[in-house]
Design an enzyme around this catalytic site. Sequence first.
Site, mmCIF file in Angstrom:
data_model
loop_
_atom_site.group_PDB
_atom_site.id
_atom_site.type_symbol
_atom_site.label_atom_id
_atom_site.label_comp_id
_atom_site.label_asym_id
_atom_site.label_seq_id
_atom_site.Cartn_x
_atom_site.Cartn_y
_atom_site.Cartn_z
ATOM 1 N N CYS A 2 -9.154 4.904 -14.513
ATOM 2 C CA CYS A 2 -8.511 6.093 -15.044
ATOM 3 C C CYS A 2 -8.992 7.311 -14.280
ATOM 4 C CB CYS A 2 -8.840 6.267 -16.530
ATOM 5 S SG CYS A 2 -8.518 4.798 -17.534
ATOM 6 N N ARG A 33 -4.735 7.345 -9.983
ATOM 7 C CA ARG A 33 -5.758 6.509 -10.610
ATOM 8 C C ARG A 33 -5.270 5.858 -11.900
ATOM 9 N NH1 ARG A 33 -10.803 7.440 -8.543
ATOM 10 N NH2 ARG A 33 -11.738 6.558 -10.422
ATOM 11 N N TRP A 106 -5.033 4.123 -16.880
ATOM 12 C CA TRP A 106 -4.546 2.820 -16.418
ATOM 13 C C TRP A 106 -5.100 1.814 -17.417
ATOM 14 C CZ3 TRP A 106 -7.105 -1.253 -13.259
ATOM 15 C CH2 TRP A 106 -6.187 -2.221 -12.796
ATOM 16 N N ASN A 133 -13.601 6.898 -17.947
ATOM 17 C CA ASN A 133 -13.138 6.051 -16.844
ATOM 18 C C ASN A 133 -14.126 4.906 -16.709
ATOM 19 O OD1 ASN A 133 -12.150 4.945 -14.422
ATOM 20 N ND2 ASN A 133 -13.426 6.309 -13.201
ATOM 21 N N GLY A 134 -13.652 3.673 -16.878
ATOM 22 C CA GLY A 134 -14.540 2.519 -16.769
ATOM 23 C C GLY A 134 -14.322 1.550 -17.910
ATOM 24 N N GLU A 564 -1.637 -8.814 4.979
ATOM 25 C CA GLU A 564 -1.518 -7.409 4.581
ATOM 26 C C GLU A 564 -0.061 -6.984 4.462
ATOM 27 O OE1 GLU A 564 -2.512 -3.447 3.569
ATOM 28 O OE2 GLU A 564 -3.508 -5.393 3.364
ATOM 29 N N LYS A 568 1.595 -5.579 0.995
ATOM 30 C CA LYS A 568 2.294 -4.302 0.840
ATOM 31 C C LYS A 568 3.647 -4.492 0.155
ATOM 32 C CE LYS A 568 -0.696 -1.597 2.011
ATOM 33 N NZ LYS A 568 -1.520 -2.547 1.296
ATOM 34 N N GLU A 571 3.038 -5.294 -3.518
ATOM 35 C CA GLU A 571 2.437 -4.156 -4.220
ATOM 36 C C GLU A 571 3.480 -3.134 -4.651
ATOM 37 O OE1 GLU A 571 -1.983 -2.756 -3.018
ATOM 38 O OE2 GLU A 571 -0.573 -2.838 -1.349
ATOM 39 N N HIS A 587 1.568 -28.066 6.578
ATOM 40 C CA HIS A 587 0.779 -28.639 5.486
ATOM 41 C C HIS A 587 1.256 -28.109 4.134
ATOM 42 C CE1 HIS A 587 -1.987 -30.411 8.396
ATOM 43 N NE2 HIS A 587 -1.909 -29.266 9.046
ATOM 44 N N LYS A 688 -5.113 3.076 -7.844
ATOM 45 C CA LYS A 688 -5.579 3.194 -6.470
ATOM 46 C C LYS A 688 -6.811 2.345 -6.160
ATOM 47 C CE LYS A 688 -5.768 4.787 -2.297
ATOM 48 N NZ LYS A 688 -4.806 4.298 -1.319
#
Length: 693
Positions: A2, A33, A106, A133-134, A564, A568, A571, A587, A688
């Site tokens: 957050c 955030r 969040w 936050n946490g 990556e 993206k 995401e 395989h 983030k």
Amino acid sequence: MCGIFAYLNHNVPRERRYILEVLFNGLRRLEYRGYDSAGICIDSSDLASVSEDQPRIPSNSPRAIVFRQEGNIEKLVKSVYEDVAATDLNLEELFPVHAAIAHTRWATHGEPAPRNSHPQSSGPGNEFLVVHNGVVTNYEVLKETLVRHGFTFESETDTEVIPKLAKFVFDKANEAGDDQGVTFAEVVIEVMRHLEGAYALIFKSRHYPNELIACKRGSPLILGVKELNEHVNSEPLYDPKFLSNPKTNEPKELFFSSDANAVVEHTKKVLVIEDDEVAHIKDGSVSILKFDHGKDKKSGSHSRPASVERAISVLEMEVEQINKGNYEHYMQKEIHEQPESLTTTMRGRLIRGGSCKAKSVLLGGLKDHLKTIRRSRRIVFIGCGTSYNAALAARPILEELSGMPVTMEVASDLLDRQGPIYREDTTVFVSQSGETADTLQALHYARENGALCVGITNTVSSAIARNTHCGVHINAGCEIGVASTKAYTSQIVVMAMLSLVIGGDTISNQARREAIIDGLFDLPNKVREVLKLDQEMKDLAKLLIAEQSLLMFGRGYNYATALEGALKVKEVALMHSEGILAGEMKHGPLALVDENLPIVVIATNDACFSKQQSVIQQLRARKGRLIVMCSKGEASLVSPGGSSRVIEVPLVEDCLQPVVNIVPLQLLAYHLTVLRGYNVDQPRNLAKSVTTQ
């Protein structure tokens, strides 16, 4: 994760409207955030009257007004002004002193809803209010205890135990009959003694009007200081004695924030709050207390926290860095900023050499530890998500130049299985924010096992930067888009330079080293060149807009590019995408191939080029719908007769090719997201930097 924010004006008359806008703008800067709900707390005009149920509230204490709303910041703003209009709250009322707090969330505990939004309250009367936050890991035990003492809970959050615990501590202290009364700092410190987990907290209380207290353990928190009588030529910005000898009557504004983004538009003078520190704002002064949580637990007694003197530092960022400028979205801006961010990352670190000097690399943050690193039994890269992928892209060149074994660890997996880390190891922790919870816990684990710890982060004074033995700041600049772009490419460049430094300057690899350094100097120009593919990637996105899935095949240096690029797409475009090691194609993944599934194959010219040509042939034989990325001028080698869609990119040194190759995939992910109608800067369910587990 957050974002928390607070604003206090002292001897600076401010209208209520102004205070609201400071809070809203602070939350807008922190919205990356978390953005599923938000809330603020300001003061009303009503002063407390002594009553039987709340006899200890000071007569000059205003009633707190709390606004909480599900959704993004703009929904909160709209609802606040609607409520203000409905209640005739005077927005022009002046406050010479006022303390306000704010939060953007969040969700971790409880669904996004007003009852689960912050500030969370101690109960009726809002005697104590907290933004957090946490994660409090022992909240269930604390909740059970508080319920037994008559407290009722309205939310599903872990946070609600904190203000209720503060009220419990306050009430117990006053029942003991202490004539002096318990101080705000004493209440907060006693609360901290009972909390386990990672957190940053800001407290506001009717019992302590016009005061704020912030504390932290593991989560980021800074204090911003703006003195209103400060003139450019009268005193320096850097005043190391400010906090130890405060000018209490001078007009000033003070800000607490999870991130410098929310402070820089007001002031560049900041102090980074350290773990287990309590920052108390009262009467215009700031006092910093620190207590040893571990010592308290071990001894079973409560030691008196020590007062500490801290120096103010000056932010090296500008407001322009946190604005979108002429771009529609932060992600778009940050993709196009990569030539500049790469230049900044390398500035002062690449040495061109001369007639009698070889080209070289200087990383000042590592110079005192290079001998230890070179004597290591192995190097272990540790990271999460995009940072892990960046380390994976750099692993081959580090192995080549150093001749040392290099292993990769996903931070959470290393912790889950308690993987072996030895004193002879060098562990490298890669994190854009420097606050990633799993990576930070892996750092503590590595330190406990005696390994040398190296940090690679984009955030000066972050937890990882402070707790590693040495490290490198990537200097990519502020990154606000949730999906990391320029930090990823700068991380690869930093790790390429790290490889050059660790590998030494032996004659046998001198030509290779100089070629890489030449490639680094030219890399920003190559990225500018590949950014010209923007429209081509938008056209490709239009063809893929209705697809449900996308595969990406890479190998060698570009296995990380496949991972990556796929990350993206998933995401931000919310589209299933998978990066696959091309050597593993037969395989299992080959079973997915048909004429409908789009497949990106990264086949730029490096040591794996012929193998990728074979992969392309096998996919084409099974009627695969191919999109091939190749080096300029080699389209006919990978797509004879124009049988596949081709993306041509500039050729650079093989270890730097992942920096160039990822840019078209970043652009593809961006355009896919916009065309599909999603918020590219605030992807669903993500924030983030993941500072909670």
